[in-house]
Design a protein around this motif. Structure first.
Motif: not given
Lengths: 282, 327
Positions: A186, B36, B40, B43-44, B46-47, B50
């Motif tokens: 992020f 995480w 990450q 998975l990032a 998908y996050v 989402s």
């Protein structure tokens, strides 16, 4: 402003024709708007005078004065502007996040998810409008800051546009380097990708502001309290009211156009180029 | 600058101003090397997608399912919907108003495809002329109708088309000596008025896309064609049109799908009238759902519109070949 390599050209018949064509088009496109501006300063009877006068004589501010004094114009204005700004900020954030993911990650199900997203562009608004209204009304969420904002903050078009842009503008090497430095995914998005996407963010921002600010049908359906009206609803109400108050409607229209024109002129280059890039690269 | 390769790429990126921020973040990151942070990268994505799919599910998929259900019921919004099976669809097929709306929408679609799109291409071609001055100004002015709220636009056009005092009739009277056309009150002329509004509102918008496409055509192609002795028309057919294929495909599909859902112009300018002469399918749905409280009937019309637009979109994609490169 045009390319430096262009040689000065002689005035020829073709050139004259070209400029004549472009300038008359310019008039055709600008005339209705200039006419509205001019008429908003005319008295009610002069708006319909025949033959029509191009300029108000005498120019009066009565229309504006009456509008602001007798109608809740500022309340409409604030609702519209806040709704549009909220939608824009959220849409820009969510679309660039998803667009970045579709452009720069390989993940299981990506093609399917992308196609699902893309095909939602072909879902007509009229199809979902009745059930969506029922859902929102049943859940008692018809408050403008919810109903006018939340359903529209992740437009598929925006995601598509951001993906097109991110694919070109974000170098993979830069992402890898930032990851080596221990950047979270992020953090990568926020500190590396977002700045690189800035031109596209501007384009999407204007697009989404204008969409929200000018939207009519959905607010018309979902907002029933006159106190919650947005600008188009307010103007529509003046228009539909007894005797069609053209004088007030014209003044309101001119004032209502100010924010959208302002946003457009500030970010026009980004908008036009961003839109075009989406089409050319597809 | 002895060794440019050693320059850390994060330092050259525009965000290096925020080094402080990133350092504190980095410190906070190093302590928990938990689940995480190990997963990450996988998975990032998908996050990241989402939020869209959550909203998409809630405000797209659920309404479509609800609409499918409603289309099999009779419901005025109060009490419980009464299940009637396919009766709404049968009624629709026998509803003259619905077919008029379908016919009108087909007219609008044909008009935009056959008039608005070529007009935009023509204007883009003019704007792309070499050494043109004020290109940006023209481009900007032509785009303006899209920026202005549709309510303002239709108000102005409503006044222009006014039978007695309108400027359009006024001009016709001044130039040709007649001008008694009832632009908004006559079934045929009302349709013309709506298409004029569509033309005015969307031509400049499409021009932007064509112009971008034209500016992307390599100049060498034209030069080569000119050397081969091709005149302007030949160059247009042999060089410009093929080079514009991707843009044209994009425009054609967008225009087709959007015009099939046309609502603003007829709704604001003529309210679908006189009679049903300018009614579009989207307006038909609005009228059934929100003015006549026939929610099940409106939902059924929505399902049919969806089927048609989706098929059109797929067909257009086939014909024009959009999105073939999406991996």
């Amino acid at each position: 402003m045009t390319a430096v390599t262009d040689r000065p050209r002689r005035v020829t018949g073709g050139r004259l024709l070209l400029y004549g064509f472009l300038i008359s088009l310019l008039l055709v496109f600008a005339l209705p708007l200039l006419w509205a501006l001019s008429s908003s300063f005319k008295s009610r009877s002069d708006i319909f005078s025949y033959p029509p006068q191009p300029l108000p004589a005498p120019a009066v501010l009565d229309n504006y004065r009456t509008l602001l004094a007798e109608q809740p114009f500022w309340s409409w204005f604030v609702t519209s502007t806040v709704v549009a700004l909220l939608s824009t900020v959220l849409a820009v954030g969510l679309c660039s996040l998803a667009g970045f993911a579709f452009a720069k990650y390989r993940f299981r199900g990506k093609t399917i998810l992308f196609n699902i997203m893309f095909s939602s562009l072909a879902v007509p608004f009229a199809v979902i409008v009745v059930p969506l209204f029922i859902m929102i009304a049943k859940a008692r969420l018809t408050e403008p800051y919810f109903a006018l904002v939340v359903p529209w903050i992740a437009p598929a078009f925006g995601i598509f546009m951001m993906r097109q842009f991110a694919e070109q503008a974000v170098p993979d090497a830069l992402l890898d380097a930032a990851r080596m430095d221990g950047c979270t995914e992020f953090g990568l998005f926020r500190r590396v990708v977002l700045p690189l996407l800035r031109p596209a963010l501007g384009a999407l921002g204007v697009w989404s502001f204008l969409n929200s600010y000018n939207s009519l049908i959905w607010p018309l359906i979902v907002i029933s309290e006159p106190g919650d009206y947005t600008l188009p609803l307010g103007i529509q109400a003046l228009f539909g009211a007894t005797g069609r108050q053209y004088d007030l409607v014209l003044a309101g229209s001119v004032l209502a156009a100010v924010p959208s024109l302002l946003v457009f002129f500030l970010l026009r280059r980004q908008l036009l180029e961003g839109l075009a890039a989406g089409a050319v690269k597809s | 600058m002895t060794n440019p390769m050693r320059t850390n790429s994060t330092r050259t990126n525009p965000t290096s101003r925020r080094r402080h921020d990133s350092e504190s973040r980095g410190a906070e990151l190093e302590k928990p090397a938990g689940w995480w942070s190990r997963h990450q990268v996988r998975l990032a994505p998908y996050v990241f997608v989402s939020p869209f799919f959550l909203l998409y599910g809630l405000f797209f998929v659920v309404p479509i399912l609800v609409g499918l259900y409603l289309s099999g019921t009779e419901w005025a919004g109060l009490g419980t919907p009464e299940w009637v099976g396919l009766r709404n669809y049968q009624d629709l097929l026998g509803d003259r108003g619905f077919w008029i709306a379908v016919g009108n929408t087909a007219v609008y679609v044909l008009f935009t495809m056959c008039v608005v799109v070529p007009a935009a291409l023509l204007i883009a071609q003019a704007l792309n002329a070499r050494g043109l001055r004020g290109r940006d100004m023209f481009r900007l002015a032509y785009f303006m109708p899209v920026v202005i709220s549709p309510i303002v636009i239709t108000l102005v056009f409503g006044l222009f088309f006014e039978r007695e005092f309108g400027i359009v009739n006024g001009l016709l009277r001044a130039v040709f000596g007649f001008g008694g056309i009832d632009w908004l009150g006559d079934p045929l002329w009302a349709k013309v008025s709506v298409t004029v509004l569509v033309l005015w509102r969307w031509t400049g918008y499409l021009t932007i896309f064509f112009l971008a496409g034209l500016q992307n055509v390599p100049k060498e192609l034209y030069e080569a064609a000119a050397i081969d002795g091709a005149g302007p028309v030949r160059r247009f057919i042999d060089v410009t049109l093929p080079a514009l294929r991707p843009v044209t495909a994009f425009i054609a599909v967008t225009v087709l799908v959007n015009t099939a859902q046309i609502f603003d112009e007829p709704f604001l300018l003529t309210q679908g009238g006189p009679g049903e002469s300018t009614l579009s399918v989207a307006m038909f749905i609005y009228r059934a759902g929100f003015q006549r409280q026939e929610l099940g009937y409106a939902a059924a019309a929505g399902v049919l519109l969806f089927a048609v637009v989706f098929t059109l979109g797929l067909l257009a994609n086939r014909v024009f070949g959009v999105g073939r490169d999406v991996r």
